[in-house]
Design a protein around this motif. Structure first.
Motif, PDB file in Angstrom:
ATOM      1  N   MET A 297       0.803  -1.112  -0.083  1.00 31.59           N
ATOM      2  CA  MET A 297       0.082  -0.292  -0.168  1.00 31.59           C
ATOM      3  C   MET A 297       1.106   1.112   0.276  1.00 31.59           C
ATOM      4  SD  MET A 297      -2.698   1.119   2.544  1.00 31.59           S
ATOM      5  CE  MET A 297      -2.835   2.658   3.115  1.00 31.59           C
ATOM      6  N   ALA A 298       0.383   2.247  -1.050  1.00 28.74           N
ATOM      7  CA  ALA A 298       1.202   3.375  -1.214  1.00 28.74           C
ATOM      8  C   ALA A 298       1.293   4.620   0.600  1.00 28.74           C
ATOM      9  CB  ALA A 298       0.553   4.286  -2.092  1.00 28.74           C
ATOM     10  N   LYS A 299       2.092   5.351   0.977  1.00 27.77           N
ATOM     11  CA  LYS A 299       2.004   5.209   1.952  1.00 27.77           C
ATOM     12  C   LYS A 299       1.819   6.818   1.519  1.00 27.77           C
ATOM     13  CE  LYS A 299       7.250   4.710   3.308  1.00 27.77           C
ATOM     14  NZ  LYS A 299       7.331   4.993   4.059  1.00 27.77           N
ATOM     15  N   ASP A 300       1.283   7.395   3.056  1.00 28.17           N
ATOM     16  CA  ASP A 300       0.411   9.275   2.321  1.00 28.17           C
ATOM     17  C   ASP A 300       1.690   9.874   2.178  1.00 28.17           C
ATOM     18  OD1 ASP A 300      -1.418   8.382   3.156  1.00 28.17           O
ATOM     19  OD2 ASP A 300      -1.207   8.649   5.624  1.00 28.17           O
ATOM     20  N   ILE A 301       1.581  11.117   1.178  1.00 26.03           N
ATOM     21  CA  ILE A 301       2.606  11.394   0.267  1.00 26.03           C
ATOM     22  C   ILE A 301       3.034  12.937   1.683  1.00 26.03           C
ATOM     23  CG2 ILE A 301       2.989  13.448  -1.058  1.00 26.03           C
ATOM     24  CD1 ILE A 301       0.545  11.919  -3.065  1.00 26.03           C
ATOM     25  N   LEU A 302       2.273  13.028   2.455  1.00 22.73           N
ATOM     26  CA  LEU A 302       2.423  14.303   3.493  1.00 22.73           C
ATOM     27  C   LEU A 302       1.404  13.811   5.079  1.00 22.73           C
ATOM     28  CD1 LEU A 302       3.666  17.053   4.184  1.00 22.73           C
ATOM     29  CD2 LEU A 302       1.704  18.088   3.582  1.00 22.73           C
ATOM     30  N   THR A 303       2.902  13.692   5.396  1.00 25.55           N
ATOM     31  CA  THR A 303       2.372  13.223   7.707  1.00 25.55           C
ATOM     32  C   THR A 303       2.983  13.938   8.261  1.00 25.55           C
ATOM     33  OG1 THR A 303       4.255  11.658   7.475  1.00 25.55           O
ATOM     34  CG2 THR A 303       1.953  10.965   6.381  1.00 25.55           C
TER      35      THR A 303
ATOM     36  N   LEU B  11       3.610  14.999 -10.854  1.00 28.25           N
ATOM     37  CA  LEU B  11       3.212  16.297 -11.569  1.00 28.25           C
ATOM     38  C   LEU B  11       1.666  16.866 -10.870  1.00 28.25           C
ATOM     39  CD1 LEU B  11       3.431  15.241 -15.686  1.00 28.25           C
ATOM     40  CD2 LEU B  11       4.720  16.964 -13.940  1.00 28.25           C
ATOM     41  N   GLU B  12       0.866  16.027 -10.294  1.00 24.55           N
ATOM     42  CA  GLU B  12      -0.548  16.235 -10.016  1.00 24.55           C
ATOM     43  C   GLU B  12       0.265  16.637  -8.372  1.00 24.55           C
ATOM     44  OE1 GLU B  12      -4.272  13.714  -7.314  1.00 24.55           O
ATOM     45  OE2 GLU B  12      -2.927  12.577  -9.041  1.00 24.55           O
ATOM     46  N   VAL B  13       1.716  16.325  -7.577  1.00 25.77           N
ATOM     47  CA  VAL B  13       1.770  16.470  -6.590  1.00 25.77           C
ATOM     48  C   VAL B  13       1.437  18.475  -6.450  1.00 25.77           C
ATOM     49  CG1 VAL B  13       2.998  17.226  -4.474  1.00 25.77           C
ATOM     50  CG2 VAL B  13       2.454  14.862  -5.570  1.00 25.77           C
ATOM     51  N   LEU B  14       2.813  18.904  -7.668  1.00 25.81           N
ATOM     52  CA  LEU B  14       3.190  19.307  -7.724  1.00 25.81           C
ATOM     53  C   LEU B  14       2.098  21.202  -8.448  1.00 25.81           C
ATOM     54  CD1 LEU B  14       6.277  19.257 -10.225  1.00 25.81           C
ATOM     55  CD2 LEU B  14       6.825  20.211  -8.119  1.00 25.81           C
ATOM     56  N   SER B  15       0.897  20.673  -8.831  1.00 26.17           N
ATOM     57  CA  SER B  15      -0.426  21.282  -9.317  1.00 26.17           C
ATOM     58  C   SER B  15      -0.937  21.771  -8.070  1.00 26.17           C
ATOM     59  CB  SER B  15      -1.235  20.609  -9.724  1.00 26.17           C
ATOM     60  OG  SER B  15      -2.058  19.902  -9.677  1.00 26.17           O
ATOM     61  N   LYS B  16      -1.027  21.012  -6.354  1.00 22.88           N
ATOM     62  CA  LYS B  16      -2.053  21.016  -5.383  1.00 22.88           C
ATOM     63  C   LYS B  16      -0.291  21.745  -5.074  1.00 22.88           C
ATOM     64  CE  LYS B  16      -4.026  17.040  -3.833  1.00 22.88           C
ATOM     65  NZ  LYS B  16      -5.115  16.931  -2.660  1.00 22.88           N
ATOM     66  N   ILE B  17       1.238  22.055  -4.628  1.00 24.43           N
ATOM     67  CA  ILE B  17       1.793  22.916  -3.901  1.00 24.43           C
ATOM     68  C   ILE B  17       2.175  24.030  -4.725  1.00 24.43           C
ATOM     69  CG2 ILE B  17       4.071  23.410  -3.991  1.00 24.43           C
ATOM     70  CD1 ILE B  17       4.604  20.027  -3.740  1.00 24.43           C
ATOM     71  N   ALA B  18       1.332  24.335  -6.421  1.00 21.26           N
ATOM     72  CA  ALA B  18       1.036  25.412  -6.643  1.00 21.26           C
ATOM     73  C   ALA B  18      -0.339  26.270  -6.782  1.00 21.26           C
ATOM     74  CB  ALA B  18       1.012  25.489  -8.290  1.00 21.26           C
TER      75      ALA B  18
ATOM     76  N   ILE C 236      -0.706  20.728   7.467  1.00 26.72           N
ATOM     77  CA  ILE C 236      -1.483  18.596   6.288  1.00 26.72           C
ATOM     78  C   ILE C 236      -2.882  19.399   5.965  1.00 26.72           C
ATOM     79  CG2 ILE C 236      -2.102  17.172   6.712  1.00 26.72           C
ATOM     80  CD1 ILE C 236       0.192  16.404   8.906  1.00 26.72           C
ATOM     81  N   ASP C 237      -3.367  20.125   6.462  1.00 27.24           N
ATOM     82  CA  ASP C 237      -4.451  20.962   6.525  1.00 27.24           C
ATOM     83  C   ASP C 237      -4.817  21.249   5.309  1.00 27.24           C
ATOM     84  OD1 ASP C 237      -5.537  18.673   7.914  1.00 27.24           O
ATOM     85  OD2 ASP C 237      -5.926  20.833   9.970  1.00 27.24           O
ATOM     86  N   LEU C 238      -3.790  22.859   5.125  1.00 32.31           N
ATOM     87  CA  LEU C 238      -4.210  23.123   3.979  1.00 32.31           C
ATOM     88  C   LEU C 238      -4.027  23.396   2.661  1.00 32.31           C
ATOM     89  CD1 LEU C 238      -3.940  26.151   3.297  1.00 32.31           C
ATOM     90  CD2 LEU C 238      -1.591  26.467   3.819  1.00 32.31           C
ATOM     91  N   PHE C 239      -2.627  21.728   2.934  1.00 34.23           N
ATOM     92  CA  PHE C 239      -2.480  20.765   1.261  1.00 34.23           C
ATOM     93  C   PHE C 239      -3.921  19.462   1.081  1.00 34.23           C
ATOM     94  CE2 PHE C 239       1.529  22.261   2.085  1.00 34.23           C
ATOM     95  CZ  PHE C 239       1.728  22.437   0.505  1.00 34.23           C
ATOM     96  N   ASN C 240      -4.614  19.473   2.488  1.00 32.20           N
ATOM     97  CA  ASN C 240      -5.733  19.039   1.842  1.00 32.20           C
ATOM     98  C   ASN C 240      -6.898  19.405   1.699  1.00 32.20           C
ATOM     99  OD1 ASN C 240      -3.634  16.476   2.314  1.00 32.20           O
ATOM    100  ND2 ASN C 240      -5.389  16.140   5.027  1.00 32.20           N
ATOM    101  N   GLU C 241      -6.729  20.536   1.549  1.00 32.95           N
ATOM    102  CA  GLU C 241      -7.470  21.497   1.511  1.00 32.95           C
ATOM    103  C   GLU C 241      -8.150  21.889  -0.385  1.00 32.95           C
ATOM    104  OE1 GLU C 241      -7.486  25.541   3.222  1.00 32.95           O
ATOM    105  OE2 GLU C 241      -8.454  24.508   4.870  1.00 32.95           O
ATOM    106  N   VAL C 242      -6.612  21.145  -1.380  1.00 32.06           N
ATOM    107  CA  VAL C 242      -7.051  21.739  -2.266  1.00 32.06           C
ATOM    108  C   VAL C 242      -7.687  20.265  -2.721  1.00 32.06           C
ATOM    109  CG1 VAL C 242      -5.342  22.000  -4.598  1.00 32.06           C
ATOM    110  CG2 VAL C 242      -4.977  23.179  -2.193  1.00 32.06           C
ATOM    111  N   ASN C 243      -8.023  20.348  -4.145  1.00 35.08           N
ATOM    112  CA  ASN C 243      -8.243  18.963  -4.699  1.00 35.08           C
ATOM    113  C   ASN C 243      -8.052  18.870  -6.701  1.00 35.08           C
ATOM    114  OD1 ASN C 243      -9.650  17.888  -2.840  1.00 35.08           O
ATOM    115  ND2 ASN C 243     -11.455  18.427  -2.440  1.00 35.08           N
TER     116      ASN C 243
END
Length: 144
Positions: free
Chosen positions: A1-7, A108-115, A137-144
């Motif tokens: 199973m893949a790890k969470d990207i940001l913990t 690429l998907e991760v970079l777009s969230k960061i952007a 973590i919440d700030l990054f999770n708000e972006v879909n």
């Protein structure tokens, strides 16, 4: 199973780092410690920085490896390091370091969230002022 990207383990608040190389080594070290990349990836992050600066503006740098660093990536992951006093990136002040390691094209998907998060100056201030890992973590999770 893949790890969470940001913990929580990937978020380090209120660090004092002296210079760009130390900042990149620290940011990459978080990815190594938490099993996202092999040690060699950090050297590739430094190589990338020599080719082109990862300073993005708005007090943000996004250190990441070179294209040939892919073999050192075990899982897609992010590290977020805040440096409220700032660290010098060739004349630019960086207060938020976001280390990124992407498996395949997942970065690429991760970079777009960061952007999206980092395009808002108020979000950068929220990250710098954060008093808990969850806030970031919440700030990054708000972006879909």
């Amino acid at each position: 199973m893949a790890k969470d990207i940001l913990t929580k383990a990937n978020v380090h608040l209120n660090k004092k780092l002296n210079g760009k190389e130390e900042a990149i080594r620290y940011t990459g070290g978080v990815l190594v410690e938490n099993g996202y990349v092999k040690d060699a990836y950090v050297e590739k992050m430094l190589e990338r920085e020599e080719v082109t600066s990862t300073y993005m503006g708005n007090y943000v740098a996004i250190p990441h490896g070179t294209e040939d660093a892919k073999e050192s990536v075990l899982e897609t992951g992010l590290s977020v390091v805040t440096v409220p006093e700032g660290v010098d990136f060739d004349g630019n002040t960086v207060k938020v370091l976001i280390g990124i390691a992407g498996k395949g094209d997942e970065h690429l998907e991760v970079l777009s969230k960061i952007a999206i998060v980092c395009s808002e100056e108020e979000n950068i201030q929220k990250i710098v002022d954060a008093t808990s890992e969850e806030e970031i973590i919440d700030l990054f999770n708000e972006v879909n």
